[in-house]
Design an enzyme around this catalytic site. Structure first.
Site, mmCIF file in Angstrom:
data_model
loop_
_atom_site.group_PDB
_atom_site.id
_atom_site.type_symbol
_atom_site.label_atom_id
_atom_site.label_comp_id
_atom_site.label_asym_id
_atom_site.label_seq_id
_atom_site.Cartn_x
_atom_site.Cartn_y
_atom_site.Cartn_z
ATOM 1 N N TYR A 44 0.828 -1.212 0.000
ATOM 2 C CA TYR A 44 0.000 0.000 0.000
ATOM 3 C C TYR A 44 0.867 1.270 0.000
ATOM 4 C CZ TYR A 44 -4.288 -2.579 0.211
ATOM 5 O OH TYR A 44 -5.328 -3.396 -0.133
ATOM 6 N N TYR A 61 -13.773 -4.541 3.879
ATOM 7 C CA TYR A 61 -12.425 -4.925 3.466
ATOM 8 C C TYR A 61 -12.094 -6.231 4.179
ATOM 9 C CZ TYR A 61 -7.400 -5.211 2.949
ATOM 10 O OH TYR A 61 -6.141 -5.664 2.653
ATOM 11 N N ASP A 66 -15.997 -11.243 10.112
ATOM 12 C CA ASP A 66 -14.568 -10.984 9.955
ATOM 13 C C ASP A 66 -14.126 -10.092 11.111
ATOM 14 O OD1 ASP A 66 -12.064 -10.112 9.336
ATOM 15 O OD2 ASP A 66 -12.502 -9.559 7.265
ATOM 16 N N LYS A 89 -4.333 -10.951 13.320
ATOM 17 C CA LYS A 89 -3.762 -9.762 13.975
ATOM 18 C C LYS A 89 -3.537 -9.984 15.479
ATOM 19 C CE LYS A 89 -5.430 -6.504 10.486
ATOM 20 N NZ LYS A 89 -4.328 -5.830 9.843
HETATM 21 C C1 LIG Z 1 -11.246 -6.821 8.710
HETATM 22 C C2 LIG Z 1 -10.038 -7.326 8.005
HETATM 23 N N1 LIG Z 1 -10.074 -8.501 7.384
HETATM 24 C C3 LIG Z 1 -9.003 -9.018 6.754
HETATM 25 C C4 LIG Z 1 -7.820 -8.314 6.696
HETATM 26 C C5 LIG Z 1 -6.637 -8.885 5.972
HETATM 27 O O1 LIG Z 1 -5.662 -9.262 6.882
HETATM 28 P P1 LIG Z 1 -4.144 -9.515 6.407
HETATM 29 O O2 LIG Z 1 -3.616 -8.187 5.999
HETATM 30 O O3 LIG Z 1 -3.488 -10.067 7.613
HETATM 31 O O4 LIG Z 1 -4.194 -10.484 5.276
HETATM 32 C C6 LIG Z 1 -7.732 -7.072 7.336
HETATM 33 C C7 LIG Z 1 -6.481 -6.298 7.292
HETATM 34 O O5 LIG Z 1 -6.384 -5.177 7.670
HETATM 35 C C8 LIG Z 1 -8.871 -6.562 7.994
HETATM 36 O O6 LIG Z 1 -8.846 -5.368 8.607
#
Ligand SMILES: Cc1ncc(COP(=O)(O)O)c(C=O)c1O
Length: 421
Positions: free
Chosen positions: A17, A145, A233, A262
């Site tokens: 990014y 996202y 998610d 995370k």
């Molecule tokens: C809600 C959500 N799902 C999935 C992801 C993707 O995670 P990763 O960057 O560890 O692949 C993110 C990343 O910021 C996220 O905020």
């Protein structure tokens, strides 16, 4: 003599990014302790974005460091097909006990995107295996996202990240985060829907936008009515960020699949977990080897990752991490209110430890206010790492952040906003 390593970065690294054509100089980070990053020039910066929302308790937490060292010396990694190990089993047990009710099966993978891929593939397959092959559609929310791999891109809002891949992505229909809109969409498409995916309570990358509990509850009800699975998610919101251990708790619902990453390892190692109901798992259990879940990653169930996740869960419980985030968010927000009386020119909102201010703009990631905010951060927040999302400035620091450090974050945010307005 060769240039220092941070100056050589531009010759060999490609950053995520990042527009290398215009981007500012990079911060050369040499260490991190607690809430603070240490830079090569001796400066310290408070990590007010928890290193992309991952660092849960603070950098270098001694219990987590010890768990990594001990596990690495005992069993570093073993394939998770045909083998198992104690850290994975104990972690799956702990997650099942802590998560919303009914999520009894854990599939491990590597990061947020793969946690989402696993959820999407399993839900699609489970629907087909129970004979509902017409369920080829996914429903998602505008602004959502879910990561950058192809399945995760497909369910994410294409604007602006994934537009150019449109012709390669599978079909997804989207509603704004609104119960009535979701109801209308499911009335039209519910019978073809394999799963509905959303970020409960707050959409991160969209600019920390609200997904209210009633929207999450409506999603649960509509999935039940139309026979679709609900995927939550919680890659960003998991482990206390919004003031409850999981954001789903604020809506009082359990999804059919829950994506975690995370904060799962306290932000120390890449690991993710997708939790499922027993009934989804049962759709794959058979005497027919051809009906297994054809999915796995080299590092599925990584032993060191599982060990540090167990240590992180211990810290979550011992420290009451959700309560800490709530107190941190309240303090940053109160100080910000005192410094920047509400004159209506910026929108404000808070979700547990996440404090958000939004300037006027189209709200998008490429909003013209973005570069202005970024420049103001460099000048007016030299000791606090903030990373605006378009016209949105937010803080989401780790749980070790002290009240004085909260005040510092608020002071820097106020200065940045005053300069960028
Ligand atoms: C809600 C959500 N799902 C999935 C992801 C993707 O995670 P990763 O960057 O560890 O692949 C993110 C990343 O910021 C996220 O905020």
């Amino acid at each position: 003599m060769s240039a220092p390593w941070w100056e050589r970065d531009g010759d060999v690294c490609w950053h995520p990014y990042t527009q290398h054509g215009v981007e500012e100089t990079l911060l050369p980070v040499t260490g991190a302790q607690g809430a603070w990053l240490e830079l090569a020039d001796g400066r310290r910066m408070l990590d007010a974005v928890s290193s992309w929302w991952a660092c849960l308790h603070g950098h270098g937490h001694p219990r987590l460091v010890e768990a990594i060292a001990t596990q690495a010396a005992t069993l570093d990694h073993v394939l998770f097909a045909g083998c198992t190990h104690e850290p994975a089993v104990r972690l799956a047990e702990r997650l099942a006990a802590a998560a919303p009710a009914g999520l009894t099966r854990t599939f491990f993978s590597d990061d947020g995107s793969t946690a989402v891929e696993v959820a999407l593939k399993a839900c699609y397959s489970a629907a087909a295996r129970r004979g509902e092959k017409e369920r080829t559609l996914f429903v998602a929310l505008e602004g959502g996202y879910h990561g950058d791999t192809f399945g995760a891109m497909a369910v994410g809002d294409p604007d602006p990240f994934f537009d150019e891949f449109g012709s390669l992505l599978f079909r997804v229909v989207r509603a704004p985060p609104d119960a009535a809109a979701l109801e209308a969409l499911m009335a039209e498409h519910g019978a073809q829907t394999a799963a509905l995916i959303l970020e409960p309570i707050v959409q991160g990358a969209a600019g920390m936008q609200s997904v209210a509990p009633d929207v999450v509850r409506a999603a649960r009800r509509l999935c039940d009515e139309h026979g679709a699975f609900l995927v939550a998610d919680e890659v960003m919101t998991g482990f206390g960020r919004t003031g409850t251990l999981f954001a789903c708790e604020q809506a009082g619902i359990s999804p059919d699949a829950l994506c975690l990453s995370k904060g799962l390892t306290g932000g120390m190692l890449p690991l993710s977990a997708t939790l499922f109901t027993e009934s989804i798992f049962e759709a794959f259990r058979s005497e027919d080897r051809g009906r297994m879940f054809f999915h796995g990653h080299t590092y599925t169930g990584h032993a060191i990752g599982c060990a540090v996740a167990l240590a992180s869960l211990d810290v979550v419980e011992a420290d009451d991490t959700p309560a800490r985030f709530e107190a941190i968010g309240a303090r940053v927000s109160a100080r910000l209110d005192a410094l920047l009386p509400d004159d209506g020119s910026v929108q404000r909102r808070r979700f547990g430890g996440i404090v958000v201010v939004e300037l006027d703009g189209d709200g998008g990631y490429l909003d013209a206010a973005g570069p202005r905010l970024k420049a103001a951060c460099r000048t007016h927040a030299p000791d606090v790492l903030l990373r605006p999302l378009g016209s949105v400035l937010y803080s989401l620091p780790p749980a070790c952040t002290t009240m004085e450090e909260c005040d510092l974050i608020a002071e820097r945010m106020a200065a940045v906003l005053t300069a960028a307005r």
